[in-house]
Design a protein around this motif. Structure first.
Motif, short mmCIF file in Angstrom:
data_model
loop_
_atom_site.label_atom_id
_atom_site.label_comp_id
_atom_site.label_asym_id
_atom_site.label_seq_id
_atom_site.Cartn_x
_atom_site.Cartn_y
_atom_site.Cartn_z
N LEU A 111 0.81 -1.22 0.00
CA LEU A 111 0.00 0.00 0.00
C LEU A 111 0.85 1.28 0.00
CD1 LEU A 111 -2.95 -0.99 2.36
CD2 LEU A 111 -3.06 -0.42 -0.07
N ASN A 112 2.07 1.20 0.50
CA ASN A 112 2.94 2.38 0.50
C ASN A 112 3.91 2.40 -0.67
OD1 ASN A 112 1.84 3.56 2.86
ND2 ASN A 112 3.03 2.15 4.13
N HIS A 113 3.86 1.38 -1.54
CA HIS A 113 4.67 1.42 -2.77
C HIS A 113 4.06 2.43 -3.74
CE1 HIS A 113 6.60 -2.08 -1.12
NE2 HIS A 113 7.22 -2.39 -2.26
N ARG A 114 4.89 2.89 -4.67
CA ARG A 114 4.42 3.89 -5.62
C ARG A 114 4.53 3.39 -7.05
NH1 ARG A 114 3.19 8.58 -3.78
NH2 ARG A 114 3.48 9.58 -5.81
N ASN A 115 3.53 3.77 -7.84
CA ASN A 115 3.53 3.54 -9.29
C ASN A 115 3.67 2.07 -9.67
OD1 ASN A 115 3.39 6.39 -9.70
ND2 ASN A 115 5.61 6.52 -9.40
N LEU A 116 2.93 1.23 -8.99
CA LEU A 116 2.88 -0.18 -9.36
C LEU A 116 1.77 -0.41 -10.36
CD1 LEU A 116 3.14 -1.93 -5.86
CD2 LEU A 116 5.00 -1.51 -7.49
N THR A 117 1.97 -1.41 -11.22
CA THR A 117 0.88 -1.96 -12.02
C THR A 117 0.65 -3.37 -11.53
OG1 THR A 117 1.45 -0.63 -13.97
CG2 THR A 117 0.11 -2.61 -14.33
N VAL A 118 -0.53 -3.62 -11.00
CA VAL A 118 -0.85 -4.93 -10.42
C VAL A 118 -1.96 -5.57 -11.21
CG1 VAL A 118 -1.63 -6.18 -8.38
CG2 VAL A 118 -0.12 -4.19 -8.13
#
Length: 252
Positions: A111-118
């Motif tokens: 939740l605190n990661h940035r700019n992920l594509t999941v």
């Protein structure tokens, strides 16, 4: 045969965590280990528990444990495993996350990661990550399995084949001593295989209570993975095989 008060509580503890140990129970109830072994044997005779070395586990069969019960099992171990896995997923990366309560724990740690594509076939994962405004969430099509929010089937498998993510994060219903990952649902197994095949790196997240369970369908082997994230060391022979297969084992 009626259960005594201690046996009822032992059964509740087993339901909550998936496994109980003789030593822990003897300490908890302040009784001899032999008394606990007798309790466990009586519960096993009635089909309520399965005896394993040093304790007992919830019985297994051809169907999985219910989702809510699985979600409560070994929550601390799952959270630790999830943190270790999430720490190796950098910002600005892409990943596929499949069905499972441990993979959902990974989603919470992202939740605190940035700019992920999941990309996911797990509606629970999608609902968790919607809170991360920098995360693009792509949900697979397929047949919705209401019991756990999973999307499965040929459409889901075909959907996953369209992607080439940096990482795949998968769970397993059971782990065989020879390193095979096992599941109950052939449709879900096909999706898991497709996910691993498409990813540049594939990670398994699991707590080792899965070694005490069995399931009828083989997914893949640990040898097909880049890393395994677990809450405690694998058995010595399986650790040896992982070194031989060059599959990294990360103990949370």
């Amino acid at each position: 045969m009626a259960l005594n008060i201690r046996q009822v509580e032992i059964l509740e503890l087993a339901k909550a965590s998936g496994r109980v140990s003789v030593d822990d129970l003897a300490t908890r109830f302040e009784v001899a280990a032999q008394t606990i072994r007798r309790d466990l044997s009586e519960l096993a005779d009635q089909g309520m528990l399965d005896r394993v070395h040093g304790g007992a586990v919830m019985p297994v069969g051809v169907s999985n444990i219910g989702y809510e019960e699985r979600r409560r099992m070994n929550e601390e171990a799952k959270a630790a495993v999830a943190r270790a896995c999430a720490a190796e997923i950098p910002d600005n990366s892409s990943l596929i996350i499949n069905i499972g309560t441990t993979t959902e724990a990974v989603a919470r740690e992202l939740l605190n990661h940035r700019n992920l594509t999941v990309i996911t076939n797990n509606m629970n994962v999608a609902n968790i990550l919607v809170a991360n405004e920098t995360c693009e969430v792509v949900v697979a099509g397929g047949a919705l399995r209401r019991s756990d929010g999973g999307l499965v089937g040929d459409l889901t498998t075909e959907f996953m084949a369209q992607f080439k993510p940096d990482f795949a994060v998968i769970g397993t219903s059971a782990l065989d001593a020879d390193g095979d990952l096992l599941d109950f649902d052939m449709a879900e197994v096909r999706v898991s295989r497709a996910i691993v095949a498409q990813a540049r790196k594939a990670f398994l997240v699991t707590d080792l209570s899965k070694l005490d369970r069995s399931a009828p369908v083989r997914i893949i082997s640990i040898r097909d993975l880049d890393a395994v994230f677990v809450d405690r060391p694998l058995p010595a022979e399986l650790m040896r095989r992982c070194k031989e297969w060059e599959t990294r084992v990360v103990i949370a």
